[in-house]
Design a protein around this motif. Structure first.
Motif, short mmCIF file in Angstrom:
data_model
loop_
_atom_site.label_atom_id
_atom_site.label_comp_id
_atom_site.label_asym_id
_atom_site.label_seq_id
_atom_site.Cartn_x
_atom_site.Cartn_y
_atom_site.Cartn_z
N ALA A 526 0.99 -1.16 -0.05
CA ALA A 526 -0.12 -0.15 0.07
C ALA A 526 1.01 1.26 -0.15
O ALA A 526 0.63 2.23 -0.67
N GLN A 529 1.81 2.90 -3.21
CA GLN A 529 0.54 3.70 -3.75
C GLN A 529 0.54 4.88 -2.84
O GLN A 529 -0.59 5.44 -2.95
N ARG A 531 -0.29 4.93 0.38
CA ARG A 531 -1.43 4.83 1.15
C ARG A 531 -1.17 3.94 2.23
O ARG A 531 -1.96 3.26 2.76
N ALA A 555 -7.52 -3.64 0.74
CA ALA A 555 -7.09 -2.57 -0.26
C ALA A 555 -8.15 -1.95 -1.06
O ALA A 555 -7.95 -0.81 -1.48
N LEU A 560 -7.07 1.40 -3.55
CA LEU A 560 -6.04 1.09 -4.02
C LEU A 560 -6.09 0.41 -5.52
O LEU A 560 -7.18 -0.13 -5.67
N ASP A 561 -5.06 0.61 -6.18
CA ASP A 561 -5.08 -0.26 -7.47
C ASP A 561 -4.93 -1.77 -7.33
O ASP A 561 -3.81 -1.96 -6.90
N PHE A 565 -1.78 -3.90 -6.54
CA PHE A 565 -1.32 -4.42 -5.07
C PHE A 565 -1.15 -5.85 -4.98
O PHE A 565 -0.15 -6.39 -4.35
#
Length: 632
Positions: A526, A529, A531, A555, A560-561, A565
């Motif tokens: 995470a 990204q 996050r 996620a 998140l993508d 991830f």
């Protein structure tokens, strides 16, 4: 969600006891000081109500015979020379622990309390000799020099937050130096005619202990117990007071932190026992668990309650009994014995300790400096004027009859006066303004740093102002329920203090938390990204849901993508970062979670909001003083 459990107190099944042995030692001394005082008061009442029965009981002879050999002492001698050996053993154990793991592991820090302890004995002796010059009581100088470790630390704890924690280590070190030299004085100045063969036997046995310690180690503790008892008997037969045996054996018993690899091995052995509970595995589990702790830890936890709550109070009961009357008190306070002891402790101890500390600091140009401020050093000097246990011990060897009674009155009066002086000094310090009070208590010297790897703003996960004067760092595990309990405490702390930054480092305890490693790597995925903290909070709120599918759901919930991830998680993209955190934990002696550091100092104690807030305030005050000192 984490299971319901008791409030965070530092005792957790997923980590070591977060209370340091020093802190436990001092907390025990707090209670034992009261018991010690009760013992002394009971002795006074008993001696004045029924003096005959008091002396008759403690004069009762008790013999122990093995074959043709025997040891015959009265009850008071068994207590003073026998059981008190265990008290000095505990003192030696705590001193060795500080030397191996505590403040004194930086060897240069030993010099100042060593010199302060030596001066704190010489100045009182000089005062006693001056008061008793030309008197036949001059030979009792040893009764005016030794601080009572149990009483001084117990009284120090009574003042609570009025004095800084670092003063406790300083006073403990001074007291150990004091005790060691006092026991040497007992052995060579107040022992009877020395029987050379028995003394040589004791020295040979001690040499055998040193040899075994270097070759066998501490794997057979019972062997050292037998050898220690043999040394005690040999010294007794030689005419040298044998209590020095305890301090010497304690100083030889090494201390070390519980290592994570040993704890993991203990977990594996316990799981085998859980699957197959046999007597053989039960013994293996006990041995494995015991081996994770150092001999120093095990002996302290076993002996300290007995010495604090039984042996030392019994010593007070057996030795503090004196008959009091107006004429006797009037005569005592004109006696050079009473006045020499009283002035030696009340004036000599503070002058010796404060003077040596100041002189050492000046001569070293600040390279050797006290761990606390000069106000705290002054209070510590007056507290060191509490002479009870060893002082009474020497008085019973040096005097008898009226002189012994006068010496006891001087010792008891010194305890009362030292307490009142310390109370006055702490009151004056409390009346100072905030900055002046902090400087008087904390000083401006740099404290020892426990954290091996400093915080790296480019690598570590940081929450809060980047230039904050206080950094709270936690080694944690996303599956550890006690880390879950600490999480809202940390949030509340950050909300209350706007000048604190918080750092999280991973320490997944995979032997007890199978999902912790993957959860840590998920947090790092995470972070790729940007996050990290959103994922951190999500997993802390769902500690029971850390399976791969749960991590994907978390996620997704924080936006998140998912494809990226999933790819990072499968590739173990965060594994190296997690391993680096684990390595830094090992280097800092961290073996359990949660473990906190405040400005690089390991936090020992509970991790509730009140305790952590107090640690943050102390760190902020020290940081402000250090910053001011650097600017000036």
């Amino acid at each position: 969600m984490p299971p319901e459990t008791s409030p965070p107190s530092g005792q957790t099944p997923c980590g070591e006891d977060a209370r340091s042995p020093l802190r436990v030692f001092l907390q025990t001394e707090t209670g034992s000081a009261a018991v010690l005082l009760v013992g002394a008061l009971a002795a006074l009442v008993w001696a004045n109500v029924a003096a005959g029965s008091y002396e008759t009981l403690w004069g009762t002879e008790l013999s122990v015979r093995i074959g043709s050999g025997s040891v015959s002492l009265d009850l008071r001698e068994w207590l003073n020379s026998g059981l008190m050996t265990l008290f000095f053993l505990v003192v030696g154990l705590e001193a060795r622990r500080e030397f191996d793991m505590g403040e004194l592991r930086e060897r240069r820090r030993i010099t100042l309390p060593l010199l302060a302890g030596l001066s704190g004995m010489l100045v009182p002796v000089a005062i006693y000799l001056a008061v008793n010059a030309g008197e036949d009581s001059v030979h009792g100088w040893g009764a005016a020099m030794s601080t009572d470790t149990a009483f001084a630390l117990g009284m120090l704890a009574v003042f609570g937050t009025r004095l800084p924690n670092s003063l406790r280590v300083f006073i403990l070190t001074v007291a150990v130096v004091d005790d060691f030299l006092a026991l040497a004085v007992i052995a060579f100045a107040y022992s009877g005619a020395v029987a050379l063969p028995a003394l040589l036997t004791a020295l040979c046995l001690f040499g055998l202990v040193l040899l075994l310690r270097r070759t066998v180690g501490m794997r057979v503790p019972s062997l050292y117990g037998v050898l220690g008892a043999a040394i005690w008997v040999a010294l007794l037969k030689s005419g040298v007071d044998p209590v020095v045996t305890g301090l010497a054996m304690g100083l030889l018993t090494y201390a070390r932190p519980a290592e994570r690899q040993d704890l993991e091995q203990a977990s594996r052995v316990f799981r085998r026992f859980r699957e197959q509970p046999t007597p053989e595995l039960e013994r293996t589990v006990r041995r494995q668990i015991a081996s994770t702790l150092s001999p120093n830890d095990r002996l302290q936890r076993m002996l300290h309650p007995w010495t604090s709550y039984v042996i030392v109070p019994l010593f007070a009961l057996a030795n503090a009994g004196i008959t009091l009357s107006a004429s006797q008190l009037s005569h005592a306070f004109t006696s050079p014995v009473t006045l020499g002891i009283l002035f030696g402790y009340v004036l000599g101890k503070p002058l010796g300790i404060i003077g040596a500390t100041w002189l050492t600091t000046r001569i070293s140009a600040g390279r050797l400096h006290p761990p606390v401020g000069w106000g705290a050093i002054t209070a510590g000097g007056t507290l060191a004027g509490v002479g009870f246990t060893v002082s009474l011990l020497i008085a019973t060897l040096a005097f008898d009859g009226d002189r012994l009674e006068q010496a006891k009155i001087g010792v008891l009066a010194a305890v009362l006066c030292s307490f009142l002086l310390t109370w006055l000094i702490t009151g004056l310090i409390s009346a100072l303004s905030g900055t002046s009070r902090a400087r008087a208590l904390l000083g401006t010297g740099q404290s020892i740093v426990d954290l091996s790897d400093p915080v790296d703003m480019d690598r570590d996960h940081v929450r809060g102002p980047l230039d904050a004067p206080v950094t709270l760092l936690e080694y944690g595990d996303f599956e550890c329920p006690y880390c879950g309990l600490a999480e809202p405490v940390v949030r509340e702390l950050l909300a209350d203090f706007g000048d604190v930054r918080y750092v999280w480092r991973h320490l997944p305890l995979t032997d007890v938390h199978p999902g912790a490693q993957l959860a840590a790597e998920a947090a790092e995925a995470a972070a790729h990204q940007d996050r990290y903290w959103e994922m951190h909070e999500q997993m802390m709120s769902h500690q029971g849901d850390l399976r791969p599918k749960d991590l994907l759901r978390h996620a997704e919930e924080i936006g998140l993508d998912i494809d990226r991830f999933r790819a990072d998680l499968r590739a173990g993209a965060g594994a190296a970062r997690v391993a680096a955190d684990v390595e830094s934990a090992d280097l800092s002696g961290v073996s359990g979670t949660p473990t906190f550091f405040v400005n690089g100092r390991r936090h020992h104690g509970a991790y509730d909001i009140a305790t952590l807030s107090a640690a943050v305030r102390a760190a902020r005050a020290r940081a402000a003083l250090t910053g001011t000192a650097q600017q000036t």
